[in-house]
Write a protein that holds these residues in place. Structure first.
Motif, PDB file in Angstrom:
ATOM      1  N   LYS A  28       0.825  -1.209   0.000  1.00 29.35           N
ATOM      2  CA  LYS A  28       0.000   0.000   0.000  1.00 29.35           C
ATOM      3  C   LYS A  28       0.854   1.251   0.000  1.00 29.35           C
ATOM      4  O   LYS A  28       0.449   2.287  -0.506  1.00 29.35           O
ATOM      5  N   LYS A  57      -3.210  -0.975  -8.272  1.00 27.64           N
ATOM      6  CA  LYS A  57      -4.489  -0.656  -7.645  1.00 27.64           C
ATOM      7  C   LYS A  57      -4.414  -0.639  -6.110  1.00 27.64           C
ATOM      8  O   LYS A  57      -5.312  -0.178  -5.448  1.00 27.64           O
ATOM      9  N   LYS A  60      -1.373   3.364  -2.129  1.00 25.24           N
ATOM     10  CA  LYS A  60      -2.074   4.563  -1.684  1.00 25.24           C
ATOM     11  C   LYS A  60      -1.097   5.706  -1.441  1.00 25.24           C
ATOM     12  O   LYS A  60      -1.468   6.863  -1.486  1.00 25.24           O
ATOM     13  N   SER A  81      -5.798   4.641  -6.865  1.00 28.41           N
ATOM     14  CA  SER A  81      -5.863   4.735  -5.403  1.00 28.41           C
ATOM     15  C   SER A  81      -4.717   5.529  -4.775  1.00 28.41           C
ATOM     16  O   SER A  81      -4.719   5.747  -3.578  1.00 28.41           O
ATOM     17  N   ARG A  83      -3.088   8.451  -3.302  1.00 31.04           N
ATOM     18  CA  ARG A  83      -3.618   9.731  -2.811  1.00 31.04           C
ATOM     19  C   ARG A  83      -2.522  10.660  -2.319  1.00 31.04           C
ATOM     20  O   ARG A  83      -2.711  11.858  -2.288  1.00 31.04           O
ATOM     21  N   HIS A 106      -5.817   9.394  -8.810  1.00 26.22           N
ATOM     22  CA  HIS A 106      -6.920   9.890  -7.995  1.00 26.22           C
ATOM     23  C   HIS A 106      -7.040  11.406  -8.143  1.00 26.22           C
ATOM     24  O   HIS A 106      -6.054  12.127  -8.108  1.00 26.22           O
TER      25      HIS A 106
END
Length: 131
Positions: A28, A57, A60, A81, A83, A106
């Motif tokens: 992530k 995907k 983050k 995804s 951010r 995003h």
């Protein structure tokens, strides 16, 4: 070619520099370090290759190390995804990075940059929120 921590790197300058070529799709949070050690040799990570994060995907958050000089167009291609992008390097210019490196990401993505280069990075990454 080396794989360190699930991320793939390609040597661009023998014994000195590498390109970050493929991110670990399961993590992530991905950190592109300033240097890596592979086969007993320390390499500076100087660029992020095209499609390094393509279709990632899970990611983050991305942290970009201090020795990076270049981010290829579409390096972060189709990463809905992601951010947060934290850029620690102060070496990027309009010629070595552009908003095209963030393609189909995003809409509320935030790019955090060093204070002393904020003005120039706002111009480079026009259209994104740069803090």
């Amino acid at each position: 070619k080396y794989t360190v921590g699930g991320n793939k790197y390609i040597v661009t300058k023998a014994g000195e520099e590498v390109r970050f070529s493929k991110a670990n799709a399961k993590k992530k949070s991905v950190t592109i370090p300033a240097t890596i050690k592979a086969a007993g040799i320390s390499y500076k990570v100087t660029e992020v290759g095209a499609n390094a994060f393509k279709n990632n995907k899970n990611g983050k958050r991305v942290v970009i190390g201090a020795s990076l000089v270049k981010i290829a167009n579409k390096a972060f291609n189709k990463c809905p995804s992601i951010r947060n992008v934290i850029i620690k390097t102060t070496l990027l210019t309009k010629k070595t990075a552009s908003k095209k490196c963030f393609n189909k990401v995003h809409k509320k993505m935030v790019i955090k940059v060093p204070k002393k280069v904020k003005k120039s990075y706002v111009k480079i990454f026009k259209g994104f929120k740069v803090k």
